[in-house]
Motif scaffolding. Sequence first.
Motif, PDB file in Angstrom:
ATOM      1  N   LYS A  85       1.029  -1.060   0.583  1.00  0.00           N
ATOM      2  CA  LYS A  85       0.196   0.027   0.206  1.00  0.00           C
ATOM      3  C   LYS A  85       1.155   0.958  -0.017  1.00  0.00           C
ATOM      4  O   LYS A  85       0.265   2.584   0.249  1.00  0.00           O
ATOM      5  N   ILE A  86       2.520   1.231  -0.088  1.00  0.00           N
ATOM      6  CA  ILE A  86       2.824   1.989   0.893  1.00  0.00           C
ATOM      7  C   ILE A  86       3.713   2.913  -1.126  1.00  0.00           C
ATOM      8  O   ILE A  86       4.149   2.276  -1.562  1.00  0.00           O
ATOM      9  N   THR A  87       3.484   3.863  -1.315  1.00  0.00           N
ATOM     10  CA  THR A  87       3.641   4.390  -2.224  1.00  0.00           C
ATOM     11  C   THR A  87       5.120   5.581  -2.213  1.00  0.00           C
ATOM     12  O   THR A  87       5.392   6.679  -3.546  1.00  0.00           O
ATOM     13  N   ASN A  88       5.347   6.043  -0.731  1.00  0.00           N
ATOM     14  CA  ASN A  88       6.061   7.314  -0.536  1.00  0.00           C
ATOM     15  C   ASN A  88       6.982   6.613   0.546  1.00  0.00           C
ATOM     16  O   ASN A  88       6.358   6.446   0.798  1.00  0.00           O
ATOM     17  N   VAL A  89       7.540   6.726   0.176  1.00  0.00           N
ATOM     18  CA  VAL A  89       8.672   6.058   1.318  1.00  0.00           C
ATOM     19  C   VAL A  89      10.192   7.252   1.962  1.00  0.00           C
ATOM     20  O   VAL A  89      10.371   7.764   0.827  1.00  0.00           O
ATOM     21  N   ILE A  90       9.475   8.429   2.719  1.00  0.00           N
ATOM     22  CA  ILE A  90      10.223   9.450   2.753  1.00  0.00           C
ATOM     23  C   ILE A  90      11.324   8.615   4.265  1.00  0.00           C
ATOM     24  O   ILE A  90      11.032   8.689   5.697  1.00  0.00           O
ATOM     25  N   ARG A 126      -2.068   8.966   5.312  1.00  0.00           N
ATOM     26  CA  ARG A 126      -2.037   7.822   6.193  1.00  0.00           C
ATOM     27  C   ARG A 126      -1.387   6.512   5.176  1.00  0.00           C
ATOM     28  O   ARG A 126      -0.910   6.086   6.228  1.00  0.00           O
ATOM     29  N   GLU A 127      -2.668   6.587   4.524  1.00  0.00           N
ATOM     30  CA  GLU A 127      -2.566   4.850   4.139  1.00  0.00           C
ATOM     31  C   GLU A 127      -1.355   4.507   3.019  1.00  0.00           C
ATOM     32  O   GLU A 127      -0.841   4.048   2.611  1.00  0.00           O
ATOM     33  N   ASN A 128      -0.464   6.147   2.195  1.00  0.00           N
ATOM     34  CA  ASN A 128       0.696   5.628   1.218  1.00  0.00           C
ATOM     35  C   ASN A 128       1.726   5.759   1.405  1.00  0.00           C
ATOM     36  O   ASN A 128       2.473   5.910   0.325  1.00  0.00           O
ATOM     37  N   THR A 129       1.780   6.865   2.877  1.00  0.00           N
ATOM     38  CA  THR A 129       3.444   7.460   2.520  1.00  0.00           C
ATOM     39  C   THR A 129       3.763   6.875   4.573  1.00  0.00           C
ATOM     40  O   THR A 129       2.605   6.756   5.126  1.00  0.00           O
ATOM     41  N   LEU A 130       5.112   6.452   4.279  1.00  0.00           N
ATOM     42  CA  LEU A 130       6.206   6.492   5.694  1.00  0.00           C
ATOM     43  C   LEU A 130       6.648   7.476   5.853  1.00  0.00           C
ATOM     44  O   LEU A 130       7.647   7.213   4.446  1.00  0.00           O
ATOM     45  N   ILE A 131       6.971   8.003   6.696  1.00  0.00           N
ATOM     46  CA  ILE A 131       8.263   8.681   7.097  1.00  0.00           C
ATOM     47  C   ILE A 131       9.136   7.362   8.034  1.00  0.00           C
ATOM     48  O   ILE A 131       8.587   6.915   8.898  1.00  0.00           O
ATOM     49  N   ILE A 132      10.687   7.325   7.707  1.00  0.00           N
ATOM     50  CA  ILE A 132      11.378   6.314   8.989  1.00  0.00           C
ATOM     51  C   ILE A 132      12.330   7.574   8.905  1.00  0.00           C
ATOM     52  O   ILE A 132      12.879   7.716   7.912  1.00  0.00           O
ATOM     53  N   ASN A 133      12.731   7.609   9.816  1.00  0.00           N
ATOM     54  CA  ASN A 133      13.489   8.463  10.118  1.00  0.00           C
ATOM     55  C   ASN A 133      14.315   7.691  11.743  1.00  0.00           C
ATOM     56  O   ASN A 133      14.001   7.234  12.126  1.00  0.00           O
ATOM     57  N   THR A 134      15.857   8.203  11.143  1.00  0.00           N
ATOM     58  CA  THR A 134      16.522   7.568  11.971  1.00  0.00           C
ATOM     59  C   THR A 134      17.262   8.403  12.342  1.00  0.00           C
ATOM     60  O   THR A 134      17.793   8.875  12.575  1.00  0.00           O
ATOM     61  N   ASP A 141      -2.036  15.954   6.276  1.00  0.00           N
ATOM     62  CA  ASP A 141      -2.922  14.305   7.168  1.00  0.00           C
ATOM     63  C   ASP A 141      -1.595  14.542   8.279  1.00  0.00           C
ATOM     64  O   ASP A 141      -0.602  13.665   8.429  1.00  0.00           O
ATOM     65  N   VAL A 142      -1.960  15.298   9.968  1.00  0.00           N
ATOM     66  CA  VAL A 142      -1.275  14.390  11.120  1.00  0.00           C
ATOM     67  C   VAL A 142      -1.161  13.307  11.689  1.00  0.00           C
ATOM     68  O   VAL A 142      -0.381  12.744  11.784  1.00  0.00           O
ATOM     69  N   ASP A 143      -1.873  12.247  10.494  1.00  0.00           N
ATOM     70  CA  ASP A 143      -1.770  10.912  10.577  1.00  0.00           C
ATOM     71  C   ASP A 143      -0.764  10.245  10.387  1.00  0.00           C
ATOM     72  O   ASP A 143      -0.514   9.075   9.942  1.00  0.00           O
ATOM     73  N   ILE A 144      -0.061  10.874   8.796  1.00  0.00           N
ATOM     74  CA  ILE A 144       0.730  10.234   8.504  1.00  0.00           C
ATOM     75  C   ILE A 144       2.266   9.131   9.824  1.00  0.00           C
ATOM     76  O   ILE A 144       2.419  10.282  10.103  1.00  0.00           O
ATOM     77  N   PRO A 145       1.994   8.618   9.293  1.00  0.00           N
ATOM     78  CA  PRO A 145       3.033   7.827  10.373  1.00  0.00           C
ATOM     79  C   PRO A 145       4.337   8.259  10.418  1.00  0.00           C
ATOM     80  O   PRO A 145       5.246   8.420   9.133  1.00  0.00           O
ATOM     81  N   VAL A 146       5.371   8.204  11.639  1.00  0.00           N
ATOM     82  CA  VAL A 146       7.164   8.404  11.842  1.00  0.00           C
ATOM     83  C   VAL A 146       7.274   7.278  12.260  1.00  0.00           C
ATOM     84  O   VAL A 146       6.548   6.845  13.488  1.00  0.00           O
ATOM     85  N   SER A 190       7.966  11.208  21.187  1.00  0.00           N
ATOM     86  CA  SER A 190       6.462  12.069  21.372  1.00  0.00           C
ATOM     87  C   SER A 190       6.073  12.225  19.793  1.00  0.00           C
ATOM     88  O   SER A 190       4.942  12.286  19.862  1.00  0.00           O
ATOM     89  N   VAL A 191       7.147  12.293  18.772  1.00  0.00           N
ATOM     90  CA  VAL A 191       6.766  12.845  17.005  1.00  0.00           C
ATOM     91  C   VAL A 191       6.579  11.188  17.147  1.00  0.00           C
ATOM     92  O   VAL A 191       5.899  11.556  15.540  1.00  0.00           O
ATOM     93  N   SER A 192       7.073  10.035  16.770  1.00  0.00           N
ATOM     94  CA  SER A 192       6.894   8.776  16.816  1.00  0.00           C
ATOM     95  C   SER A 192       5.597   8.225  16.567  1.00  0.00           C
ATOM     96  O   SER A 192       4.730   7.971  17.900  1.00  0.00           O
ATOM     97  N   THR A 193       5.088   7.584  15.117  1.00  0.00           N
ATOM     98  CA  THR A 193       4.123   6.763  15.401  1.00  0.00           C
ATOM     99  C   THR A 193       4.475   5.300  15.338  1.00  0.00           C
ATOM    100  O   THR A 193       3.408   4.942  17.029  1.00  0.00           O
ATOM    101  N   ALA A 194       5.824   5.002  15.638  1.00  0.00           N
ATOM    102  CA  ALA A 194       6.866   3.255  15.577  1.00  0.00           C
ATOM    103  C   ALA A 194       7.410   4.267  16.168  1.00  0.00           C
ATOM    104  O   ALA A 194       8.341   4.723  16.083  1.00  0.00           O
ATOM    105  N   PHE A 195       8.536   3.261  17.294  1.00  0.00           N
ATOM    106  CA  PHE A 195       9.740   4.127  17.654  1.00  0.00           C
ATOM    107  C   PHE A 195      11.037   2.023  18.060  1.00  0.00           C
ATOM    108  O   PHE A 195      10.154   1.339  18.504  1.00  0.00           O
ATOM    109  N   VAL A 196      11.590   1.780  17.109  1.00  0.00           N
ATOM    110  CA  VAL A 196      12.070   1.244  17.386  1.00  0.00           C
ATOM    111  C   VAL A 196      14.041   1.083  17.779  1.00  0.00           C
ATOM    112  O   VAL A 196      14.093   1.550  17.590  1.00  0.00           O
TER     113      VAL A 196
END
Length: 736
Positions: free
Chosen positions: A454-459, A562-570, A633-638, A655-661
């Motif tokens: 479902k992801i068409t944009n990875v940032i 939120r359906e097609n975009t994922l932000i991966i912050n390292t 869309d404030v719910d685009i996941p980080v 606090s900024v992240s939707t998920a944290f690894v």
Amino acid sequence: MINQLLFVSFLFLTNGVGLFEQYYPLADEIAQSMTLQQKIGQTLQVDITSFNDDQGNTHYEQISQHFLGSILVGGNGCPDGRGNIIASDNCFAATNANWRDVAQKSLKQKVVVNVPGHGETTINLLLGTDAVHGNQHSVGAVLFPHNIGLAASHNVENYIKAAYWTKQSILDCGFNFAFAPTVAVSHNPKWGRFYETQGADPKFIKEIGRAYIKELQDDDGKKIKGVLGSTKHYFGDGATYNGYDEGNCRVENFDVFYNNNIQGYVGALEAHTGTIMVSYSAINELAMSISDLINVDLKQNQKFDGFIISDYNAAIKVAYQGLPTTHTKMTIEDAYTKSFNAGMDMQMVDGAVGWYEEVMNNIIAQGRISAERLNDAVKRILAVKLAMNLIDVPQTLAKKHNYTQEKKEEEKVEQKDVSNDSNDAEYYDALRSAKESLVLLKNKQNLLPINKYKITNVILLGERLWSFKGEFKRVYQDFDNIGAQNGGWTIRWQGFNGNEYWSNDLKTSSKASSILDAIKSRFNTANIYYIQYSDPTNLQLINQQRGNFRNEIINNQDQFSRENTLIINTLAENPYAEFMGDIDCEYCKSQDKYGCIYNNWLNQYLPDEQPTTLEINIGDYEKQIINIVRQKDVDIPVVTVLFSGRPMIITNPLSVSTAFVAAWWPGTAGGEAVVQSLFGEYLFKSQGKLNTLPVPWMRNMYQISNYPIYGNEVPQIEDPLFEEGFGLETRPQNSQ
């Protein structure tokens, strides 16, 4: 100061003859036949780079001239491709083949002893190397997660695999002695060696010590078939007050302290560890290097029959350093005397062999070290070598002592046949270890696992601007920074940022992957947004290209949802090792900086002044891009991924992240491991205690101040942000 020995709960091994003790009679006869200078030489392990001349040529003949028992490759040593070992920033020639060349030249240097009635006995060399998370000195090697990550897997099999592949690679290099495993209990994350520790569960650490040594040494009850291990650092190195490297353990109840910190050694002793390395640290200001615990605990009560080795220049530190270990200093003669008489059998030094010989000759002549004690040290070293087939024993002498000599081809180090299947197996073992080490700390609304279809944009975000002594050097993008995934003790002592050592053929052989590599391999048609710097060393151009990237994101805002975009912050710590990774040491805040060993060395990635906090934040530029992406869309996941050697203060990014690894330092396969976990190709916490914290995760710096102190109970971090054992799970249905 309490009486350290009063409270010791001694732990005994079996009453049978030990692996090395069975060779004591033969070793003793050889030792009794040696000259004084030969005996002194056998008690010495020397950094091989000290034999270099001004042109960088290594004079291997000095090994036999000084009758050395062992040499080591220092943290920054690497072959130059011409048969020499150099301390250099350029280690691209540090291939297994070039290490074999060094080993072969070294092994030609022998000590010949004439045993009366039997003839010449030839003693070969122990070649030592660090092995903190694999055969880290070899370029192109597959590297496993650091210990704290392996501990998060709670899977002993990962340690066994790490030991197996480390053994194979070291043997392929022609070496025979590995400085591993570390069996320290984790306490204070301010310690720069926290990532070398094994978590907070002493029972698990005992199991680790036993399993790792058993696989690494691979003994059959008579001989070591693998690589000699060195269980370290005896003991309490992970429990220093405020986490100071080479610091002091504050102990009020020694029984509690002992039982919590000794278990890794008990496990290693059960597996017949050949050597134990003593810690720089102190217990109630008595340096371990001169502590009677070496004799009384290890040799007398635990029946340790191998040999004890110091850490690098340990006696010199006892003599001259003082703080942060202890307020006491002494002469070098006193330091070596106390160290040997406490039970230290071999001294690891950086060089100055002639000076060491002079000191030893003087104190022996003065009767301060007895002939009996010196002979015992040499006997123990020779017994280990006999178990490793490193002594060529005349037939009559071998028959007298019922010693079986396994013949080896003279002075030749054979290259092992490493097949592609073998290389693949090593990679997949490292990858599995990396995946099982990851800990999911946050997963809002069960974001993970993400359906990649479902992801068409990875940032991809996560950059650090590196300056050295006030001068800008370059930008690092941590989503494409294999050096940052590996941390310290990688190629060189302090490690590397960037991908220089994981490019082209070296990347192929190590199968190393960054997050960017793993994302690209999965998304052929999706838009992958990240800045592709034309010159990462040009700050003006960097700022210009950052502006261009910001405009690109603004221009594509309408595409993001939120359906097609994922932000991966390292986020990533800079690589570091030992005291260079210490945080918030009181001695570094004083005007004279006495006791601040941070300022005695250099890590090019770290600031001149020691940091005072473990807080890590999302950068201003990254925040700006996240806000732009989320504007409609404030719910685009980080998803934030943290590469670190320890727990950090993560209030802001959490606090900024939707998920944290929490990815720790996961090794060369770390990028692939992370991306598999994000998209459900690997599920967090699929069974047992996989993917759970091996230590509590503190909320703030206050919780680890004035910590630990051992009273009547094992010290604990109170009210942590996440408890030991915490880790969220993911389930497969979310990935459909």
